[in-house]
Design an enzyme around this catalytic site. Structure first.
Site, short mmCIF file in Angstrom:
data_model
loop_
_atom_site.label_atom_id
_atom_site.label_comp_id
_atom_site.label_asym_id
_atom_site.label_seq_id
_atom_site.Cartn_x
_atom_site.Cartn_y
_atom_site.Cartn_z
CG ASP A 36 -2.11 -1.03 1.10
OD1 ASP A 36 -2.53 -1.50 -0.10
OD2 ASP A 36 -2.63 -1.26 1.98
CG LEU A 81 -6.15 -0.68 -12.62
CD1 LEU A 81 -5.71 0.79 -13.01
CD2 LEU A 81 -7.30 -0.74 -13.49
NE ARG A 83 -4.63 -9.56 -6.92
CZ ARG A 83 -5.18 -9.21 -5.55
NH1 ARG A 83 -6.24 -8.29 -5.37
NH2 ARG A 83 -4.36 -9.37 -4.70
CE LYS A 84 -10.78 -4.42 -12.72
NZ LYS A 84 -11.38 -2.81 -12.65
N GLY A 101 -14.67 -3.44 -1.78
CA GLY A 101 -15.24 -3.79 -0.47
C GLY A 101 -13.91 -4.66 0.32
NE ARG A 106 -12.39 -6.54 -2.21
CZ ARG A 106 -11.34 -5.93 -2.80
NH1 ARG A 106 -10.74 -6.53 -3.41
NH2 ARG A 106 -10.88 -4.64 -2.80
#
Length: 191
Positions: A36, A81, A83-84, A101, A106
């Site tokens: 993070d 993004l 992972r996508k 969430g 999730r």
């Protein structure tokens, strides 16, 4: 004094809140999911310890026993993004949808049938006692984990040597070196 713990957060605003609490003296120690905080250290703060690292892999929860086994056109939820992009590179037929969430939210959305599968950090699930939810770990050669994933970064104010010395007692040298190498690469690539 107050210790702020921020772990497995989805948005960097939580990391900023902990950093602000450190900077203005409301906290002496900040604990972050190491993926993070920004790649470059915040002026006035430093990461002084990284406890032993959990599994950095991404975890698949839902239909299928491997990426190749997932049904064509499956609806997969993630907010990342990274992972996508990697999911679609591996399986362009998947329908990758936004999923926000906390972990419980999730998993509830998955259970309610909004998605066929979701992808989360294996470390976060393990830390929350939800490791049994994992269908399979996605191998790093199929999905490269985020820099710092699975690690916790313990941050203190620069110059606070007494607190830093106390916190260093929980440091794992290998995890510390891994995190700093990953953060340096991340920063160099301007990722």
């Amino acid at each position: 004094r107050l210790v702020m713990v921020v772990h497995e957060c989805v948005e960097s605003r939580f990391a900023r809140a902990a950093e602000n609490a450190l900077l203005d003296g409301r906290a002496d120690v900040g604990v972050h999911s190491a993926k993070d905080p920004p790649g470059e250290e915040v002026a006035g703060l430093e990461i002084v310890a990284v406890p032993g690292r959990e599994d950095p892999a991404d975890a698949w929860i839902g239909v299928g026993t491997s990426l190749d086994d997932v049904p064509e056109g499956a609806r997969v939820g993630t907010v990342s993004l990274r992972r996508k992009a990697q999911l679609l590179a591996a399986r362009p037929d998947l329908r990758v949808l936004d999923l926000n969430g906390n972990v419980d939210t999730r998993l509830r959305k998955l259970a309610e049938g909004d998605y066929d599968a979701i992808v989360l950090a294996a470390a976060g699930l393990r830390r929350l006692g939800r490791e049994s939810e994992i269908g399979f770990r996605i191998p790093a050669d199929r999905m490269v984990p985020a820099a710092g994933q699975g690690a916790l970064a313990v941050q203190v104010r620069s110059g606070d040597e007494e607190t830093a010395a106390t916190v260093r007692a929980i440091n794992d040298e290998v995890a510390f070196a891994q995190l700093h190498a990953e953060r340096a690469c991340f920063t160099r690539l301007d990722a």
